[in-house]
Every structure is written in C-alpha cells, then in structure tokens.
Design an enzyme around this catalytic site. Structure first.
Site, short mmCIF file in Angstrom:
data_model
loop_
_atom_site.label_atom_id
_atom_site.label_comp_id
_atom_site.label_asym_id
_atom_site.label_seq_id
_atom_site.Cartn_x
_atom_site.Cartn_y
_atom_site.Cartn_z
N GLY A 11 0.80 -1.22 0.00
CA GLY A 11 0.00 0.00 0.00
C GLY A 11 0.83 1.27 0.00
O GLY A 11 2.06 1.23 -0.13
N TYR A 143 -15.02 3.40 9.12
CA TYR A 143 -13.56 3.50 9.20
C TYR A 143 -13.14 4.10 10.55
O TYR A 143 -12.26 3.59 11.22
CB TYR A 143 -13.07 4.36 8.03
CG TYR A 143 -11.57 4.58 7.96
CD1 TYR A 143 -10.70 3.54 7.69
CD2 TYR A 143 -11.04 5.86 8.15
CE1 TYR A 143 -9.33 3.75 7.60
CE2 TYR A 143 -9.67 6.08 8.06
CZ TYR A 143 -8.82 5.03 7.79
OH TYR A 143 -7.47 5.25 7.70
N LYS A 147 -11.05 2.52 13.73
CA LYS A 147 -9.80 3.08 14.27
C LYS A 147 -9.89 3.24 15.80
O LYS A 147 -8.91 3.01 16.50
CB LYS A 147 -9.47 4.42 13.60
CG LYS A 147 -9.05 4.27 12.13
CD LYS A 147 -7.90 3.30 11.98
CE LYS A 147 -7.46 3.10 10.55
NZ LYS A 147 -6.45 2.05 10.39
N1 LIG Z 1 -2.73 7.05 3.78
C1 LIG Z 1 -3.27 7.85 4.68
O1 LIG Z 1 -3.49 9.04 4.43
C2 LIG Z 1 -3.60 7.32 6.06
C3 LIG Z 1 -4.00 8.22 7.05
C4 LIG Z 1 -4.30 7.76 8.32
C5 LIG Z 1 -4.18 6.40 8.60
N2 LIG Z 1 -3.78 5.54 7.61
C6 LIG Z 1 -3.68 4.11 7.96
O2 LIG Z 1 -2.41 3.62 7.61
C7 LIG Z 1 -2.51 2.22 7.27
C8 LIG Z 1 -1.90 2.00 5.90
O3 LIG Z 1 -2.65 2.78 4.97
P1 LIG Z 1 -2.20 3.05 3.47
O4 LIG Z 1 -2.36 4.49 3.22
O5 LIG Z 1 -0.93 2.40 3.16
O6 LIG Z 1 -3.43 2.32 2.76
P2 LIG Z 1 -3.47 1.52 1.38
O7 LIG Z 1 -4.91 1.36 1.03
O8 LIG Z 1 -2.56 2.14 0.40
O9 LIG Z 1 -2.86 0.14 1.85
C9 LIG Z 1 -3.62 -0.80 2.54
C10 LIG Z 1 -3.23 -2.15 2.04
O10 LIG Z 1 -4.06 -3.14 2.64
C11 LIG Z 1 -4.25 -4.15 1.69
N3 LIG Z 1 -5.40 -5.00 2.05
C12 LIG Z 1 -6.71 -4.77 1.83
N4 LIG Z 1 -7.42 -5.83 2.26
C13 LIG Z 1 -6.53 -6.72 2.77
C14 LIG Z 1 -6.65 -8.01 3.35
N5 LIG Z 1 -7.84 -8.61 3.50
N6 LIG Z 1 -5.53 -8.63 3.76
C15 LIG Z 1 -4.31 -8.06 3.62
N7 LIG Z 1 -4.13 -6.85 3.06
C16 LIG Z 1 -5.25 -6.20 2.63
C17 LIG Z 1 -4.45 -3.40 0.39
O11 LIG Z 1 -4.20 -4.24 -0.73
C18 LIG Z 1 -3.42 -2.30 0.52
O12 LIG Z 1 -2.19 -2.67 -0.07
C19 LIG Z 1 -4.01 1.89 7.35
O13 LIG Z 1 -4.29 1.36 8.62
C20 LIG Z 1 -4.67 3.25 7.23
O14 LIG Z 1 -5.93 3.26 7.81
C21 LIG Z 1 -3.49 5.97 6.37
#
Ligand SMILES: NC(=O)c1ccc[n+]([C@@H]2O[C@H](COP(=O)([O-])OP(=O)(O)OC[C@H]3O[C@@H](n4cnc5c(N)ncnc54)[C@H](O)[C@@H]3O)[C@@H](O)[C@H]2O)c1
Length: 318
Positions: A11, A143, A147
C-alpha cells in the site's frame, strides 16, 4: 536484531516503510506481505516477500512461524471512502483481520505489534482545533469506528495479553512513490499528478476544508521512532496524536501555483468525502507524543510541495 513482518506492504505507506526498515534492520530481517499481487517492483526485487489475507488467521500464523517473526507492522486496511461503501468488507478486514493478527501474535510469541490509527478516530463532539490527545471520540464512519477499535483493542492486548502494541493516529499522508487508494485526503496527492501532467485539478473537497496532513518521510519517522521508543517511557500505547501541517485545498493550490504559475484549481464536491472530512479535526495537539517519545515533524507545506514536485517530475519524466 528484530525479524519484522510488514502486512499491507504493497500500500501507500508500506511501499515507503519497507525500504526504511530494510536499511535499519537488514534486508533479510524484513518480510513484506502484500495482498493479491500488489507488491511494487522495488519490494519484489529486494528482500523476502509473501502474500497474506488478514481475514485468514492460518496464513498469518504460517508466515510468523516460517520467518520466525517477533515484530509485526499492520498496514492492511480498507480506507475511509471505500469503507463507507463496503462496510461489511471493512468490518472483516479492519476488525476481524486485526483480531486475527493480534491472536496469531499472542499464540506465536510475537513481541511487538505496530498499528496505525487515524484522525478518523475523532468525531463531531471532538474539539476541532488542536484536538487534545485524550478527548471525546465519537466517529460516525465505519472506518473511524474501526480506528477507535484499533486503539482500544491494541491497548487491551498490551495491558492484558502480554504483547507490546503501539500505534499513532496519522493525519492524511502525502507521498509520491505509490498513489493512495480510497482516502478522504487523497486530493492532496492527486493534485500533484494533475498539476504536473494537465496543469488543472478538480478537487472533491471544498476549498476551505482544513485538514491535518503529514509528508511521508515524517510519517515513516514517526512509526520507526515509536517502534524503537523506550517502553518504560510510554504511558500511552496505540493512541498518539502526531501533528505536522494543516492546510485547505485553496492553500495547497496557492503553494503549487507559486511553483507552476499556469496551474488552475476547480472544485466539484463529492458529498460522501466532504461529509467525512467535515467530521475530522483541523489540527492536532501532539504534546504527548513529544513528551513520551520525542516526536517532531520536519516538513512544512512549502518544503513538502518542493519535494513532491521534484520527485514526481522525475517519476513522470517531466
Ligand atoms: N494514507 C493515509 O493518508 C492514512 C492516514 C491515516 C491512517 N492511515 C492508515 O495507515 C494504514 C496504511 O494505509 P495506506 O495508506 O498504506 O493504505 P493503502 O490502502 O494504500 O494500503 C492498505 C493495504 O491493505 C491491503 N489490504 C486490503 N485488504 C486486505 C486483506 N484482506 N488482507 C491483507 N491486506 C489487505 C491493500 O491491498 C493495501 O495494499 C491503514 O491502517 C490506514 O488506515 C493511512
């Protein structure tokens, strides 16, 4: 030396976190777990990798045992906008999947688990400006609820089940390596691609929607510094505010226009994402993270815009 399993490594955050962990802990000590063949080339070409669906506890356990894992980062999640549309899928991944990781960790002697919460864990009763670390949390999105669950269940496993669980509440993350998937703050990444390629961007949030944001190098630093923090100094576990910068779409467009003078910003509001953004804080009080593990952001909006434009132009050959 730690043996780290990064789940959700394909991700937006995982793609940037894995190279930093590899550099710090050694290539063979970081196992990248993607989902459905989503690992990018820079991860496939360096270090061990695997694929895990976190809804399948057996798969998690097999990989912990195979690689002798003692530390897990869980980045797998269904993000805000998609979660509202697919709330049962989000329940399976963000709730049940998380329990699978914690239970698999407990039965296989994993010592540390790093989790990621979000500003989505707050809600309409939460003070919006300089949101305190410990405050009212009443999110009304699946969501956001997931969290709050992440924070509380992480604290519970830390207090009662003998695993050292830690985590931060991330603001919207801005980065150039991998495009974001389905978040409410994604405009702040999309805008750079469109500014470089088309000189015009149509924003799905209102021009005055102020949200906390962070540049990826600061987000990665926060995760790695918290991982390495002295346990005895931590009173909080999975619920640290971290703050970096806050801006509106109008302010970001202005900063980009100063560097790309013919850039034009248009607005077409998406009611779903606007309503989610309206329930989130404008800025965060991160004094607790500063006190307990010396958190400090490095990038402000102008430094971030300069670095994003530089790296994206290289990536897009422009
Ligand atoms: N990117 C942001 O702005 C942001 C902000 C706050 C919190 N977060 C948190 O950071 C963490 C990472 O987020 P990110 O931005 O890399 O998100 P992203 O969506 O880019 O990555 C999430 C990954 O989870 C994978 N995924 C989905 N279903 C799955 C499953 N059943 N089993 C295994 N993997 C699975 C997806 O393929 C993806 O690669 C998350 O918990 C997200 O909530 C992100």
């Amino acid at each position: 030396m730690k043996k780290i399993l990064v789940i959700g490594a394909g991700g937006q955050i995982g793609s940037d976190l894995v190279p930093v962990l590899q550099k710090t802990f050694g290539f063979n000590n970081v196992i990248s777990a993607g989902y459905q063949n989503d690992l990018p080339d820079h991860i496939l070409n360096k270090g061990p990798y695997t694929y895990i669906d976190i809804r399948n506890k057996k798969q998690i356990e097999e990989n912990i045992q195979k690689y002798n894992i003692d530390t897990i980062f869980n980045l797998a999640s269904i993000l805000s906008a998609l979660a509202e549309k697919e709330y049962l899928l989000s329940y399976e991944v963000n709730f049940t999947g998380l329990i699978n990781i914690l239970e698999a960790s407990k039965s296989n002697n994993v010592k540390q688990v790093m989790l990621v919460s979000s500003i989505a864990a707050f809600g309409s009763y939460t003070p919006k400006e300089m949101t305190p670390n410990d405050t009212i949390q009443n999110p009304n999105t699946i969501y956001g609820i997931s969290k709050v669950f992440t924070e509380l269940i992480g604290n519970y496993y830390s207090d009662k089940k003998g695993i050292d669980v830690r985590g931060i509440r991330l603001p919207g993350v801005i980065s150039w390596k991998r495009e974001p998937t389905a978040g409410t703050t994604d405009y702040a990444v999309d805008i750079f691609y469109k500014a470089i390629l088309e000189k015009e961007y149509t924003c799905f949030l209102d021009k005055n929607t102020k949200l906390p944001m962070i540049y990826m190098p600061d987000a990665i630093n926060a995760l790695v510094n918290l991982l390495n923090a002295e346990k005895s100094q931590l009173k909080h576990k999975v619920d640290f505010n971290i703050n970096s910068m806050s801006f509106t779409p109008k302010e970001l467009a202005k900063s980009i226009k100063e560097r790309i003078p013919d850039f034009k910003m248009l607005y077409k509001i998406d009611p779903l994402r606007q309503s989610i953004a309206d329930s989130w804080p404008n800025s965060l009080d991160d004094n607790i993270a500063k006190e307990e593990w010396n958190w400090k952001a490095k990038y402000n909006i102008n430094q971030m815009v300069d670095d994003m434009l530089y790296n994206l132009k290289l990536k897009l050959n422009k």
